[in-house]
Write an enzyme that holds these catalytic residues in place. Structure first.
Site, PDB file in Angstrom:
ATOM      1  N   CYS A 122      12.582  -4.365   0.670  1.00  0.00           N
ATOM      2  CA  CYS A 122      11.389  -3.542   0.501  1.00  0.00           C
ATOM      3  C   CYS A 122      11.636  -2.057   0.732  1.00  0.00           C
ATOM      4  CB  CYS A 122      10.257  -4.087   1.352  1.00  0.00           C
ATOM      5  SG  CYS A 122       9.595  -5.626   0.641  1.00  0.00           S
ATOM      6  N   ASP A 123      10.539  -1.291   0.716  1.00  0.00           N
ATOM      7  CA  ASP A 123      10.560   0.142   0.443  1.00  0.00           C
ATOM      8  C   ASP A 123      11.575   0.959   1.238  1.00  0.00           C
ATOM      9  OD1 ASP A 123       8.374  -0.829  -0.916  1.00  0.00           O
ATOM     10  OD2 ASP A 123       7.157   0.927  -0.554  1.00  0.00           O
ATOM     11  N   LYS A 124      11.598   0.835   2.553  1.00  0.00           N
ATOM     12  CA  LYS A 124      12.481   1.675   3.359  1.00  0.00           C
ATOM     13  C   LYS A 124      13.747   0.955   3.780  1.00  0.00           C
ATOM     14  CE  LYS A 124       9.321   4.597   2.865  1.00  0.00           C
ATOM     15  NZ  LYS A 124       8.471   3.638   2.131  1.00  0.00           N
ATOM     16  N   GLU A 493       2.290   7.767   2.557  1.00  0.00           N
ATOM     17  CA  GLU A 493       2.007   7.499   1.152  1.00  0.00           C
ATOM     18  C   GLU A 493       0.508   7.609   0.899  1.00  0.00           C
ATOM     19  OE1 GLU A 493       3.613   3.700   0.174  1.00  0.00           O
ATOM     20  OE2 GLU A 493       5.640   4.473  -0.070  1.00  0.00           O
ATOM     21  N   SER A 519       2.920   6.021  -3.010  1.00  0.00           N
ATOM     22  CA  SER A 519       3.467   4.686  -3.189  1.00  0.00           C
ATOM     23  C   SER A 519       4.034   4.576  -4.598  1.00  0.00           C
ATOM     24  CB  SER A 519       2.360   3.651  -2.996  1.00  0.00           C
ATOM     25  OG  SER A 519       2.721   2.416  -3.557  1.00  0.00           O
TER      26      SER A 519
END
Length: 613
Positions: A122-124, A493, A519
């Protein structure tokens, strides 16, 4: 021959104490002297993109052991941006990238691991592990958990809904046209399986970019988390990393190290892919950070130049009804890279963890090359299962046929590009002399020129309030400041503001600019990463209500129509104030952990990495 890093803890009389402890972890006598491979997992029950990874580390470990390595697994933290969204939890998201990178460095260096397999998603988490890999510069293979399947919903009036995802649910919650029953139907179907959220949001964008950087295997970015075909990726990652160890430590081949693979030319290819696939604006932030960590001479000016020359070849949710399963059916990242290569838009003298040259890599894996291997063709037939599950490898469904339509399909060729410019554009002007970023793939071209009066707020919470109370009017530019890396801190975000604008019918009637970020699910006329940020003395901190803001995506301009003299007068007044370059009347708890990040954080044009020198 280069000595194994782990030799200091596994060989010789001085290592007796360390060996005793290694034995207590299950290490066998015949394993001392073999490369220790850190299995860097990120399993957690908090995050759908990671909930299925608990046993995946064992699959990788078995492959490492069979190939002649010694696997040792540990976990990093993982923040779910969607759950952290819209409240104080989002302050922790971007700083968690640095914590992840630090924790990987700490564990790997403290225990003298020789190589890594990074199981991210996921994102980070992918960016954090990527930063660590570029710092450590030891053999590494990335293998992510895979994308979530897209949801399917039918609203209560019986009308079939388009494929759904997290963004559909958030936008629907702000729409007066969707009643409670309709919202419940969307919510219940938006996130049907484990995996990273199903559109070309930040997580999937970054996992795709690891393919282009050469640090992961073909199919890594697009093979669904639920599909049995993904098991082979985990097995191959374990096998491959041991081969990289042999080449580096045994043959002194430094070209297999992260900095030997992810060169400036590879970074250029990765960002060319990003432009072509209309990736998340967050990818710019994370790619800049990775380049800094790896001491690669690659900056925002390079990205700006690429965006002028690379067309947008694919539009995926939130910019269309296509999702990652559709990208996969169209050949995934190798197909996109193949189209860019045929258009003369890639550097050819690059290599990867799995191939010594780009041409051979694409011949084997691009389903449009005419030379595709049977293994590749089989992989890209992997289709969604269509059932709710949190289990990896739970479906073996196949597409009847692949999407090879280069004119109107999910992945187009250069001749049929959506736009001649890339899907991400860098804007400069008196508001953003060091740059700002817009996802141009997310907006219709008729909106690329927008001028309107500023509506200034000093927090995301205030932005949400003016939208939901219908205070903001069509034609206005919502300016959200003091949400940068230092000013937030943590560079929140703005998914809720953009989703609520869309849900309120203002998605094409208002613009939003911020020193925060968006996002990967954000769409509309949303400009983020304004640098310098307000907390660092940026002009965004001097804008007043009613100032006319002009946005010109074609000419890459972001301006406030205020004279230099007036801006200087405002700057002088700000500097003379009691608390200069700080938000007024913002009620926010900022902990010591966040303040520590804020003190060291650079602006977005530097990737929001920490400056410690």
């Amino acid at each position: 021959m280069i000595p194994l890093r782990s030799k200091v803890t596994t060989v010789g009389r001085n290592a007796a104490g360390a060996r005793a402890l290694w034995r207590a972890t299950g290490t066998k006598e015949n394993e001392f002297g073999k490369p220790i491979v850190a299995i860097v997992n990120s399993y957690t029950q908090f995050v759908p993109g990671h909930v299925h990874l608990k046993n995946v580390g064992d699959i990788v470990a078995d492959a490492v052991r069979k190939a002649g390595g010694v696997p040792k697994e540990f976990n990093t933290i993982a923040v779910d941006d969607g759950i952290a969204m819209g409240h104080g939890g989002m302050l922790y998201s971007l700083p968690s990238r640095e914590i992840i990178a630090d924790s990987v460095e700490y564990m790997v260096n403290a225990h003298t691991a020789d190589a890594m397999v990074c199981i991210s998603n996921c994102d980070k988490i992918t960016p954090g592990m990527l930063n660590a890999a570029m710092r450590l510069n030891i053999p590494v293979v990335f293998v992510s958990g895979g994308p979530m399947e897209a949801g399917k919903a039918v609203v209560v009036d019986g009308v079939a809904h388009a494929p759904t995802d997290l963004i559909t649910a958030i936008s629907a919650s702000a729409s007066d046209a969707v009643d409670d029953a309709g919202l419940a139907a969307v919510e219940a179907s938006a996130c049907p399986t484990c995996g990273s959220c199903s559109g070309m949001f930040t997580a999937n964008s970054m996992n795709c970019l690891t393919e282009a950087l050469g640090l992961s295997l073909p199919g890594n970015g697009s093979t669904l988390a639920t599909h049995a075909a993904r098991r082979a990726l985990f097995e191959k990652a374990g096998e491959t990393v041991v081969e990289l160890c042999r080449r580096y430590y045994g043959e002194e081949d430094e070209s297999v190290l992260p900095r030997g693979i992810a060169t400036k030319k590879a970074f250029e290819n990765a960002m060319a892919l990003d432009m072509a696939m209309g990736g998340s604006t967050n990818t710019i932030l994370h790619i800049l950070a990775a380049a800094q960590e790896g001491e690669v001479d690659f900056d925002l000016a390079d990205i700006d130049e690429l965006s002028k020359n690379v067309p947008c070849l694919s539009k995926v949710a939130p910019n269309s009804d296509y999702h990652m399963e559709d990208v996969h059916r169209a050949g995934g990242i190798p197909a996109l890279l193949g189209e860019l290569n045929r258009g003369g838009l890639l550097n050819k003298d690059v290599h990867s963890v799995h191939s010594n040259d780009l041409e051979g890599w694409l011949d084997d894996w691009d389903i449009r090359s005419g030379k595709t291997t049977e293994v590749a063709t089989e992989l890209f037939h992997a289709a969604p299962g269509g059932i709710r599950t949190t289990e990896a490898f739970s479906t073996e469904n196949r597409w009847d046929e692949l999407d090879t339509d280069a004119a109107k399909g999910c992945i187009r060729d250069v001749e049929h590009a959506y736009t001649a410019d890339g899907g991400l554009v860098v804007l400069r002007g008196n508001i953003s002399p060091d740059g700002a970023v817009i996802k141009s793939a997310g907006i219709e071209e008729e909106l690329w020129n927008f001028t309107g009066p500023a509506r200034v707020v000093e927090s995301q919470e205030e932005a949400v309030s003016v939208i939901l109370t219908k205070t903001i009017q069509a034609g206005e530019v919502l300016v959200v400041r003091y949400e940068g890396p230092s000013g937030g801190p943590g560079m929140q975000e703005m998914l809720h503001p953009t989703a609520f604008l869309k849900g309120s019918g203002l998605g094409k009637k208002c613009a939003l600019i911020t020193d925060g970020r968006f996002s990967g699910g954000s769409s509309g006329l949303s400009i983020g990463h304004v640098s310098p940020e307000a907390a660092h003395g940026g002009v965004i901190g001097l804008i007043e209500n009613g100032d006319i803001v002009s946005i010109d995506v074609h000419n890459r301009k972001l301006e406030v129509q205020v004279s230099n003299e007036e801006l200087q007068r405002r700057r002088d007044a700000m500097n003379a104030s009691e608390k200069p370059w700080q938000p007024v009347n913002r009620n926010r708890v900022v902990t010591k952990a966040l303040r520590a990040y804020a003190k060291m954080a650079t602006s977005a044009d530097k990737g929001a990495v920490r400056q410690v020198d």
